[in-house]
Scaffold this active site. Structure first.
Site, short mmCIF file in Angstrom:
data_model
loop_
_atom_site.label_atom_id
_atom_site.label_comp_id
_atom_site.label_asym_id
_atom_site.label_seq_id
_atom_site.Cartn_x
_atom_site.Cartn_y
_atom_site.Cartn_z
N LYS A 164 36.58 46.86 39.13
CA LYS A 164 35.99 46.20 40.30
C LYS A 164 34.53 46.60 40.45
O LYS A 164 34.18 47.77 40.35
CB LYS A 164 36.78 46.59 41.56
CG LYS A 164 36.21 46.00 42.83
CD LYS A 164 37.14 46.11 44.02
CE LYS A 164 37.35 47.49 44.50
NZ LYS A 164 37.97 47.54 45.85
N TYR A 196 34.90 33.21 34.55
CA TYR A 196 34.83 34.16 33.44
C TYR A 196 33.42 34.72 33.35
O TYR A 196 32.47 34.14 33.86
CB TYR A 196 35.25 33.50 32.12
CG TYR A 196 34.35 32.37 31.71
CD1 TYR A 196 33.26 32.60 30.86
CD2 TYR A 196 34.55 31.08 32.18
CE1 TYR A 196 32.41 31.56 30.50
CE2 TYR A 196 33.71 30.04 31.82
CZ TYR A 196 32.64 30.30 30.97
OH TYR A 196 31.81 29.27 30.63
N SER A 235 30.88 29.83 35.18
CA SER A 235 30.99 31.25 34.91
C SER A 235 30.16 32.09 35.86
O SER A 235 29.51 31.58 36.78
CB SER A 235 30.58 31.59 33.48
OG SER A 235 29.20 31.40 33.32
#
Length: 114
Positions: free
Chosen positions: A9, A58, A25
């Site tokens: 994270k 992504y 993305s």
């Protein structure tokens, strides 16, 4: 049994760019990726602290040392420059392994610096 758990994270990174006309993305500074144990192409969930949006995309590797956190394509509609986001990745692992697994959590400083 396999379960999905928090792997990495980036907590409270600041959006530095939003590029609607790019092919989707999120571009992230390579220093941040290394620190958070994330890689290009990895699926991530983005949580926007400013407006409550949650979405998946992504990773694209950004220039090392740039502090870049850029939302691309449709994701650019989910945040504006200056918004604070949490970038989360998950991993599948064995239930027993998950009991002792320690995720990597990074708290970027101003300018998305380490």
């Amino acid at each position: 049994m396999q379960i999905e758990v928090l792997k990495s994270k980036l907590h409270c990174a600041t959006v530095t760019e939003a590029n609607l006309h790019y092919m989707g993305s999120i571009t992230i500074d390579e220093d941040l990726l290394d620190a958070a144990n994330m890689i290009a192409g990895e699926k991530v969930q983005i949580v926007n602290n400013n407006n409550g949006e949650r979405f998946e995309t992504y990773i694209i590797k950004g220039e090392r040392g740039s502090g870049c956190v850029c939302l691309n394509g449709a994701a650019a509609r989910k945040a504006v420059v200056g918004d604070v986001v949490i970038i989360i990745s998950y991993a599948l692992m064995d239930f027993e392994e998950a009991k002792t697994f320690k995720p990597t959590v990074v708290f970027p400083k101003e300018g998305n610096r380490l």
